[in-house]
Write a protein that holds these residues in place. Structure first.
Motif, PDB file in Angstrom:
ATOM      1  N   ARG A 162      58.009  55.076 -43.093  1.00 46.41           N
ATOM      2  CA  ARG A 162      57.978  54.975 -41.632  1.00 46.41           C
ATOM      3  C   ARG A 162      56.972  55.951 -41.036  1.00 46.41           C
ATOM      4  N   GLU A 163      56.875  57.143 -41.601  1.00 47.69           N
ATOM      5  CA  GLU A 163      55.931  58.127 -41.088  1.00 47.69           C
ATOM      6  C   GLU A 163      54.484  57.667 -41.286  1.00 47.69           C
ATOM      7  N   VAL A 164      54.203  57.121 -42.456  1.00 46.53           N
ATOM      8  CA  VAL A 164      52.854  56.628 -42.728  1.00 46.53           C
ATOM      9  C   VAL A 164      52.515  55.481 -41.784  1.00 46.53           C
ATOM     10  N   GLN A 165      53.457  54.548 -41.643  1.00 53.62           N
ATOM     11  CA  GLN A 165      53.199  53.412 -40.768  1.00 53.62           C
ATOM     12  C   GLN A 165      53.044  53.849 -39.313  1.00 53.62           C
ATOM     13  N   ALA A 166      53.790  54.871 -38.919  1.00 52.59           N
ATOM     14  CA  ALA A 166      53.670  55.382 -37.552  1.00 52.59           C
ATOM     15  C   ALA A 166      52.279  55.944 -37.290  1.00 52.59           C
ATOM     16  N   ALA A 167      51.717  56.617 -38.284  1.00 53.73           N
ATOM     17  CA  ALA A 167      50.360  57.156 -38.134  1.00 53.73           C
ATOM     18  C   ALA A 167      49.341  56.032 -38.003  1.00 53.73           C
ATOM     19  N   LEU A 168      49.518  54.965 -38.784  1.00 56.50           N
ATOM     20  CA  LEU A 168      48.608  53.824 -38.698  1.00 56.50           C
ATOM     21  C   LEU A 168      48.739  53.115 -37.356  1.00 56.50           C
TER      22      LEU A 168
END
Length: 358
Positions: free
Chosen positions: A279-285
């Motif tokens: 979720r954190e990675v996707q939030a950055a994207l």
């Protein structure tokens, strides 16, 4: 401690003429917006930065990885660099200069503009990293000293450190000096008016999160398409890239290969079994994509290809650019000499004041 960075801008048809300085001084900064009455280059330098698309982009590991999704959204290639803040804290200047790679040094010697991206954590609001306001200041000073024999000024938090920096440059080993002076031969016969090495920065709350940075980098590299023709280490993962055809008319080119869907699949693969990390990675994207999509396609092209890099970095990347510092006393002495006033604006000039707390 308050750092005030003044951007006094004249706005031509395309781009920005920026008269910039940074003040590092204790106590509150003047509240009114500054207005440039007359220019004296003794203190505030007239800096014409190239468009963001013409600059060379370097990710300072590790925190600078956060900038990769933003660069990929704009189709900007990047390389990696590692200038640890601990080098500055422990005054390991020998190691700091040896951390510079051939690509960066060659481009600086050729007079090209190089931007180093980093995120700071000590100030949660503004996030000026030590590698930017300390490390790049020393690197600029050392290279101009070794390449051109200059003894220019250098300021950290409002204090002149030129004599200290000069001592550290003289203390570099013969091997390090030889390595750095090698690139002197590539400087144009007319010299190097300015060393275009600047930091682009923002705040982060992820400092020290090795798993997040590793997952985010793997995701970006999996979804990106490296541009081998330019020798870059990263490419555009989603969104749109921009170009002009032979007639000069601007057009948009969509990136092939799945765009956002490819990035989402890469994020899932990078995150592995940890849903929180995913979720954190996707939030950055998503954050990078949202910022770019908020700007119209035509405006995006104009910012990338025609506008001053400072303006583009602020509007497209949501990051600030650090050009270098001067002392509080010098700025006010210059203001008295030139008639610079703290207020108003006229003749098509616009002023902005950015406060950075350290």
């Amino acid at each position: 401690m308050v750092v005030t960075v003044y951007h006094i801008k004249c706005l031509p048809a395309y781009g920005t003429r920026s008269f910039c300085c940074a003040l590092f001084a204790p106590g509150p900064a003047p509240s009114p917006l500054p207005h440039l009455m007359r220019l004296s280059q003794q203190c505030v330098e007239d800096i014409q930065l190239p468009p963001l698309a013409e600059c060379h982009h370097y990710i300072n590991l590790t925190n600078g990885i956060e900038a990769i999704p933003r660069l990929q959204q704009l189709g900007l290639p990047y390389r990696f660099l590692r200038l640890p803040s601990t080098r500055c804290e422990q005054q390991q200047f020998e190691q700091l200069m040896n951390d510079l790679d051939a690509d960066l040094l060659m481009r600086l010697a050729l007079g090209q503009c190089c931007l180093v991206y980093d995120f700071g954590s000590r100030n949660k609001k503004r996030g000026a990293p030590r590698a930017v306001w300390y490390g790049l200041e020393f690197i600029r000073f050392a290279l101009r000293r070794l390449w051109l024999g200059e003894k220019g000024g250098a300021y950290l938090r409002g204090y002149s450190v030129a004599h200290v920096f000069d001592g550290h440059v003289k203390g570099l080993s013969d091997g390090t000096k030889k390595k750095l002076r090698y690139y002197k031969r590539y400087i144009q016969p007319g010299g190097l008016p300015r060393l275009h090495l600047y930091g682009v920065y923002a705040a982060t709350t992820n400092d020290g999160d090795k798993e997040l940075y590793s997952a985010l980098l793997r995701c970006c590299e999996a979804s990106g398409s490296p541009d081998s023709s330019s020798g870059s280490c990263g490419g555009s993962s989603s969104g749109s890239t921009n170009k002009e055809d032979a007639s000069g008319q601007v057009e948009l080119c969509s990136v092939t290969g799945g765009g956002t869907r490819a990035a989402q699949h890469a994020a899932t693969a990078a995150a592995g079994p940890s849903q929180g990390l995913q979720r954190e990675v996707q939030a950055a994207l998503d954050s990078a994509a949202d910022r770019v999509q908020q700007v119209s396609a035509q405006r995006r092209i104009e910012l990338l290809q025609r506008a001053d890099a400072q303006l583009a970095a602020e509007e497209l990347l949501g990051m600030r650019m650090f050009l270098g510092g001067i002392s509080h006393g010098e700025f006010h002495a210059w203001a008295r000499r030139t008639g610079f006033s703290f207020g108003g604006g006229a003749n098509g000039q616009a002023g902005s004041q950015v406060k950075v707390e350290l």
